[in-house]
Design a protein around this motif. Structure first.
Motif: not given
Length: 364
Positions: A65-72, A74-78, A257-270
């Motif tokens: 999960l942590a890996f996927v979260q860093m990679l994308i 969007n928020d895979a945590g939800k 595609l801003g709806i798929f960019v979750k800037l409120d989640k922890a660090e991710f690439i980019g």
């Protein structure tokens, strides 16, 4: 010269007299009966696509999960077990590596579906990022064939050859079960703007399932669909295509595609670059265009305003549903105003187009 790859359904395409083309190193059907006929079949009935060229990557491990979260972005945590997420995957500069579907089995197991032409590049990128995580990342593309049944009659047709209750599979959810006795992953997803299913299974059963689905839907007019109609269908529904609306020099925010960019989640690439772009405003925006003079705006044609180049066409074609020539274009943000008149440069000649809402088609 590198020999083109073929899906397990190559012989079926030949027998159906499909016109074949090279697509991302794969020999694929571009059309059977004709693009417009196939397009309307999906919008009104159902169509069957061979999408076995798509790439699949399996991610397992305690830090999956942590890996996927860093990679994308969007928020895979939800994301719940059995659900699917669409997301861009970015470089540190905010440009897009690819867009993908993320299937969650559980927090330690994810299944990622990537674009065919990007599979090797994406996999190499994922392996590089995985070095800091306790995960095993495996390219399992060779273990899967994939069919997509799309259109308003998809559920009723597929239900005839499976005991899985398809009505219980919600949009962007998946399950496992048998179709015509073959073990499959069945997801309610697609790339056409219509209801439908994407089905993953062992390649050896490709021809069996292809024939069985066409047979099951014969009375409803189901037909095989090529990449030509796949492109016009996704384009009308404003679904982006890598190499057109998406690329290493285009950010998800510029691509709308801003709806798929979750800037409120922890660090991710980019994240850092995308956060700054969100705060300062994007330099470019993706807009819809309707040709008001005769001509078709093709991908990468320049766009001008008052003789100055302001961007380029990302996708353009005749729209079979709207019966007009339309396009998507990436232009300077300050000029992205509804009703604005631009020039599409078609072989050096300025042809007028008007900015219109970019969601050209929405079912229902």
């Amino acid at each position: 010269m590198v020999e083109a790859k073929r899906t397990p359904l190559y012989e079926e395409h030949l027998s159906a007299k499909a016109k074949l083309i090279d697509f991302g190193g794969w020999e694929m059907p571009v059309q059977y009966a004709g693009v417009i006929d196939e397009h309307h079949a999906v919008r009104t009935k159902a169509g069957l696509f061979d999408v076995s060229h798509m790439g699949e990557v399996d991610v397992r491990g305690e830090e999956a999960l942590a890996f996927v979260q860093m990679l994308i972005t969007n928020d895979a945590g939800k994301l719940e077990d059995g659900k699917i997420l669409y997301s861009p995957m970015c470089y540190p500069n905010g440009g897009i590596v690819d867009d993908l579907l993320v299937y969650r089995y559980d927090p330690q197991h994810f299944f990622l579906v990537v674009n065919a032409s990007n599979t090797d590049k994406d996999y190499a990128w994922m392996l590089e990022q995985a070095k800091n995580f306790k995960v095993v990342v495996e390219n399992v593309s060779d273990k899967y064939a994939q069919l997509a049944l799309q259109g308003p009659l998809s559920e009723s047709i597929l239900q005839r050859i499976t005991k899985v209750n398809l009505a219980q599979i919600k949009y962007y959810s998946f399950t496992h079960g048998q179709i015509d006795g073959v073990e499959c992953l069945i997801s309610r997803t697609g790339y056409t703007g219509e209801d439908g299913f994407e089905i993953y299974f062992s390649p050896e059963y490709g021809r069996q399932l292809w024939r069985k689905i066409l047979e099951a839907g014969a009375s409803d007019g189901v037909q095989p669909i090529g990449l030509g109609a796949r492109d016009t269908l996704r384009f009308e529904a404003r679904l982006p295509l890598y190499g057109n609306e998406l690329g290493a020099e285009i950010t998800p925010l510029e691509a709308g595609l801003g709806i798929f960019v979750k800037l409120d989640k922890a660090e991710f690439i980019g994240k850092e670059v995308l956060q700054a772009q969100k705060e300062q405003g994007v330099p470019r925006k993706l807009v819809g265009l309707e040709m008001i003079e005769r001509g078709i705006a093709r991908s990468h044609y320049p766009l001008q305003k008052d003789g100055q180049e302001i961007g380029f066409v990302t996708s353009g074609s005749f729209s079979p549903t709207l019966n007009k020539n339309i396009a998507l274009g990436l232009i300077r943000a300050e000029l992205a105003v509804q009703g604005e008149i631009l020039d599409v440069m078609i072989r050096g000649k300025a042809v007028k187009a008007k900015i219109i809402p970019s969601l050209f088609y929405k079912r229902g």
